[in-house]
Design a protein around this motif. Structure first.
Motif, PDB file in Angstrom:
ATOM      1  N   LEU A 164      32.081  16.648  37.567  1.00 22.26           N
ATOM      2  CA  LEU A 164      31.117  15.584  36.991  1.00 22.26           C
ATOM      3  C   LEU A 164      31.958  14.549  36.450  1.00 22.26           C
ATOM      4  O   LEU A 164      31.330  13.308  36.581  1.00 22.26           O
ATOM      5  CB  LEU A 164      30.440  16.443  35.847  1.00 22.26           C
ATOM      6  CG  LEU A 164      29.529  17.468  36.113  1.00 22.26           C
ATOM      7  CD1 LEU A 164      29.048  18.231  34.937  1.00 22.26           C
ATOM      8  CD2 LEU A 164      28.305  17.061  36.838  1.00 22.26           C
ATOM      9  N   THR A 165      33.082  14.749  35.757  1.00 20.83           N
ATOM     10  CA  THR A 165      33.973  13.690  35.419  1.00 20.83           C
ATOM     11  C   THR A 165      34.539  12.623  36.509  1.00 20.83           C
ATOM     12  O   THR A 165      34.429  11.581  36.395  1.00 20.83           O
ATOM     13  CB  THR A 165      34.962  13.865  34.410  1.00 20.83           C
ATOM     14  OG1 THR A 165      35.946  14.944  35.150  1.00 20.83           O
ATOM     15  CG2 THR A 165      34.657  14.337  32.980  1.00 20.83           C
TER      16      THR A 165
ATOM     17  N   GLU B  13      32.579  12.105  39.037  1.00 20.79           N
ATOM     18  CA  GLU B  13      31.542  11.569  39.680  1.00 20.79           C
ATOM     19  C   GLU B  13      31.162  10.271  38.560  1.00 20.79           C
ATOM     20  O   GLU B  13      30.072   9.543  38.751  1.00 20.79           O
ATOM     21  CB  GLU B  13      30.333  12.306  39.744  1.00 20.79           C
ATOM     22  CG  GLU B  13      30.933  13.426  40.872  1.00 20.79           C
ATOM     23  CD  GLU B  13      29.433  14.446  41.135  1.00 20.79           C
ATOM     24  OE1 GLU B  13      28.404  14.179  40.171  1.00 20.79           O
ATOM     25  OE2 GLU B  13      29.585  15.188  41.959  1.00 20.79           O
TER      26      GLU B  13
ATOM     27  N   TYR C 127      30.677  10.632  35.190  1.00 26.85           N
ATOM     28  CA  TYR C 127      29.773  11.033  33.979  1.00 26.85           C
ATOM     29  C   TYR C 127      30.819  11.173  32.609  1.00 26.85           C
ATOM     30  O   TYR C 127      31.793  11.703  32.863  1.00 26.85           O
ATOM     31  CB  TYR C 127      29.018  12.537  34.092  1.00 26.85           C
ATOM     32  CG  TYR C 127      27.845  12.298  35.013  1.00 26.85           C
ATOM     33  CD1 TYR C 127      26.724  11.957  34.549  1.00 26.85           C
ATOM     34  CD2 TYR C 127      28.063  12.592  36.480  1.00 26.85           C
ATOM     35  CE1 TYR C 127      25.454  11.874  35.372  1.00 26.85           C
ATOM     36  CE2 TYR C 127      27.117  12.770  37.280  1.00 26.85           C
ATOM     37  CZ  TYR C 127      25.709  12.391  37.070  1.00 26.85           C
ATOM     38  OH  TYR C 127      24.634  12.363  37.849  1.00 26.85           O
ATOM     39  N   HIS C 128      30.087  10.747  31.693  1.00 23.17           N
ATOM     40  CA  HIS C 128      30.809  11.146  30.363  1.00 23.17           C
ATOM     41  C   HIS C 128      30.345  12.627  30.075  1.00 23.17           C
ATOM     42  O   HIS C 128      29.437  12.708  29.873  1.00 23.17           O
ATOM     43  CB  HIS C 128      30.432  10.300  29.097  1.00 23.17           C
ATOM     44  CG  HIS C 128      31.015  10.453  27.804  1.00 23.17           C
ATOM     45  ND1 HIS C 128      31.599   9.584  27.095  1.00 23.17           N
ATOM     46  CD2 HIS C 128      31.093  11.393  27.096  1.00 23.17           C
ATOM     47  CE1 HIS C 128      32.103  10.045  25.951  1.00 23.17           C
ATOM     48  NE2 HIS C 128      31.728  11.326  25.889  1.00 23.17           N
TER      49      HIS C 128
ATOM     50  N   ARG D 292      25.787   7.071  31.661  1.00 20.83           N
ATOM     51  CA  ARG D 292      25.468   8.474  32.491  1.00 20.83           C
ATOM     52  C   ARG D 292      26.463   9.681  31.767  1.00 20.83           C
ATOM     53  O   ARG D 292      27.507   9.561  31.364  1.00 20.83           O
ATOM     54  CB  ARG D 292      25.972   8.303  33.739  1.00 20.83           C
ATOM     55  CG  ARG D 292      25.447   7.186  34.619  1.00 20.83           C
ATOM     56  CD  ARG D 292      26.222   6.887  35.876  1.00 20.83           C
ATOM     57  NE  ARG D 292      25.770   7.986  36.849  1.00 20.83           N
ATOM     58  CZ  ARG D 292      26.626   8.650  37.707  1.00 20.83           C
ATOM     59  NH1 ARG D 292      27.983   8.371  37.684  1.00 20.83           N
ATOM     60  NH2 ARG D 292      26.212   9.720  38.409  1.00 20.83           N
ATOM     61  N   VAL D 293      25.723  10.534  31.317  1.00 18.13           N
ATOM     62  CA  VAL D 293      26.073  11.623  30.439  1.00 18.13           C
ATOM     63  C   VAL D 293      25.949  13.001  31.387  1.00 18.13           C
ATOM     64  O   VAL D 293      24.689  13.283  31.533  1.00 18.13           O
ATOM     65  CB  VAL D 293      25.355  11.764  29.120  1.00 18.13           C
ATOM     66  CG1 VAL D 293      26.069  13.091  28.287  1.00 18.13           C
ATOM     67  CG2 VAL D 293      25.899  10.397  28.333  1.00 18.13           C
ATOM     68  N   ALA D 294      26.562  14.033  31.371  1.00 14.11           N
ATOM     69  CA  ALA D 294      26.360  15.310  31.666  1.00 14.11           C
ATOM     70  C   ALA D 294      26.788  16.215  30.723  1.00 14.11           C
ATOM     71  O   ALA D 294      27.779  16.015  29.898  1.00 14.11           O
ATOM     72  CB  ALA D 294      27.427  15.492  33.293  1.00 14.11           C
TER      73      ALA D 294
ATOM     74  N   HIS E  24      20.728   8.441  25.694  1.00 13.59           N
ATOM     75  CA  HIS E  24      21.595   7.849  27.048  1.00 13.59           C
ATOM     76  C   HIS E  24      20.345   7.757  28.178  1.00 13.59           C
ATOM     77  O   HIS E  24      19.568   8.250  28.220  1.00 13.59           O
ATOM     78  CB  HIS E  24      22.579   8.578  27.331  1.00 13.59           C
ATOM     79  CG  HIS E  24      23.541   8.928  26.115  1.00 13.59           C
ATOM     80  ND1 HIS E  24      24.531   7.876  26.085  1.00 13.59           N
ATOM     81  CD2 HIS E  24      23.612   9.726  25.132  1.00 13.59           C
ATOM     82  CE1 HIS E  24      25.231   8.241  24.661  1.00 13.59           C
ATOM     83  NE2 HIS E  24      24.762   9.463  24.400  1.00 13.59           N
TER      84      HIS E  24
ATOM     85  N   GLU F 211      20.744   8.260  31.447  1.00 17.41           N
ATOM     86  CA  GLU F 211      20.699   9.181  32.380  1.00 17.41           C
ATOM     87  C   GLU F 211      21.586  10.551  31.809  1.00 17.41           C
ATOM     88  O   GLU F 211      22.700  10.373  31.323  1.00 17.41           O
ATOM     89  CB  GLU F 211      21.448   9.012  33.529  1.00 17.41           C
ATOM     90  CG  GLU F 211      21.441  10.135  34.518  1.00 17.41           C
ATOM     91  CD  GLU F 211      22.451   9.817  35.728  1.00 17.41           C
ATOM     92  OE1 GLU F 211      22.546  10.627  36.669  1.00 17.41           O
ATOM     93  OE2 GLU F 211      22.867   8.578  36.001  1.00 17.41           O
TER      94      GLU F 211
ATOM     95  N   ARG G 107      22.410  14.499  32.608  1.00 14.52           N
ATOM     96  CA  ARG G 107      22.510  15.440  33.656  1.00 14.52           C
ATOM     97  C   ARG G 107      22.930  16.833  33.032  1.00 14.52           C
ATOM     98  O   ARG G 107      24.024  16.896  32.611  1.00 14.52           O
ATOM     99  CB  ARG G 107      23.180  15.239  34.818  1.00 14.52           C
ATOM    100  CG  ARG G 107      23.444  16.259  36.086  1.00 14.52           C
ATOM    101  CD  ARG G 107      24.169  16.177  37.105  1.00 14.52           C
ATOM    102  NE  ARG G 107      24.296  17.068  38.138  1.00 14.52           N
ATOM    103  CZ  ARG G 107      25.245  17.118  39.175  1.00 14.52           C
ATOM    104  NH1 ARG G 107      25.713  15.965  39.623  1.00 14.52           N
ATOM    105  NH2 ARG G 107      25.187  18.189  40.043  1.00 14.52           N
TER     106      ARG G 107
END
Length: 278
Positions: free
Chosen positions: A109-110, A112, A114-115, A154-156, A179, A181, A183
């Motif tokens: 994820l990082t 890609e 994402y925070h 963008r946050v995961a 935020h 987005e 995920r």
């Protein structure tokens, strides 16, 4: 007293797998065998391993040349694994596959962009290991705690495998309001969900509950918290020696649950003491 033992009490599949692996290594290794950190969060199980000649180290630099290093159930910090391999040590990975999943997702994820937010205990060995695999911004959010402040579109969100589902849900919802987005990837172990559901059901059927397991075991503490919400007469003990007969005055049926790192023989010891109480 009658003692009702939860169906899921005791070692989960991942812990049993790791313990079996350590036994195999201890029986076949030519040199010393050590675990990187306590193999599981249960002092009694760690003591038994010590009797079999399996030591415990906090860091790779403590390992003697020629020793075999077993990575514990909760995994290890990435840099420690790299140090072990750089030294040419034999490394046996005992990380639970369910813990491997959030490690892999943290990295993916990082990468890609994402925070990453990890819902869990920042001081827990599992979370430290997961965070070490992140290759970008990463924030640990305490379950039930304040929503962390940071700027990111963008946050995961992932979770410690022993996280309570409701805490993960609240974290995802709160972050989604802040935020653009968000995920969410559910990395909570399925055994954890099943064990917690069992504990809830048990607590509603008995006069008191005893939860058995290491005081530093996150999943055991969570079981005790869940049971206490339903049955206030809930106690968390490591062994039968901590049981106080006064806790059970007027009780006819006592429920017994146990964390995923609690050996069967410890559970049976507590159950036997409870049955003998008058």
């Amino acid at each position: 007293m009658e003692v009702k033992i939860a169906r899921t009490a005791g070692f989960c599949w991942g812990v049993r797998r790791t313990m079996d692996k350590v036994d195999e290594v201890a029986a076949s290794a030519a040199g010393p065998v050590v675990t990187l950190g306590p193999i599981i969060h249960n002092p009694q199980a760690v003591a038994r391993m010590r009797e079999k000649g399996v030591g415990t180290v906090a860091e790779v630099q403590e390992v003697a040349p020629g020793a075999t290093v077993v990575v514990r159930t909760h995994g290890a910090v990435r840099t420690e694994l790299e140090r072990a391999r750089a030294r040419g040590l034999s490394v046996v990975d005992g990380t639970c596959p369910y813990v491997k999943f959030p490690q892999v997702m943290a990295q993916r994820l990082t990468r890609e962009g994402y925070h990453l937010v990890v819902v869990g205990d920042a001081n827990h060995a599992e979370v430290k290991g997961v965070v070490s695999f992140a290759e970008g911004p990463c924030t640990v959010m305490k379950p039930g705690g304040a929503v962390p402040e940071f700027k990111a579109k963008r946050v995961a969100v992932i979770a410690q495998t022993t996280c309570i589902g409701a805490d993960f849900e609240r974290a995802v919802g709160a972050l989604a309001l802040r935020h653009q987005e968000v995920r969410a990837v559910n990395t909570i172990c399925s055994d954890t969900d099943e064990r917690q559901a069992d504990a809830r059901a048990l607590a509603s059927e008995v006069d008191a509950v005893v939860v058995v397991g290491g005081k530093n075991s996150a999943n055991t503490r969570h079981l005790a918290e869940i049971c206490r919400e339903i049955q206030p007469r809930t106690w968390h003990v490591e062994t039968e020696d901590e049981l106080d007969p006064s806790w059970f005055t007027g009780c006819t049926v006592v429920g017994l649950s146990a964390g995923a790192s609690t050996p069967d023989w410890v559970i049976e010891g507590v159950a036997a003491r409870l049955r003998d109480m008058r």
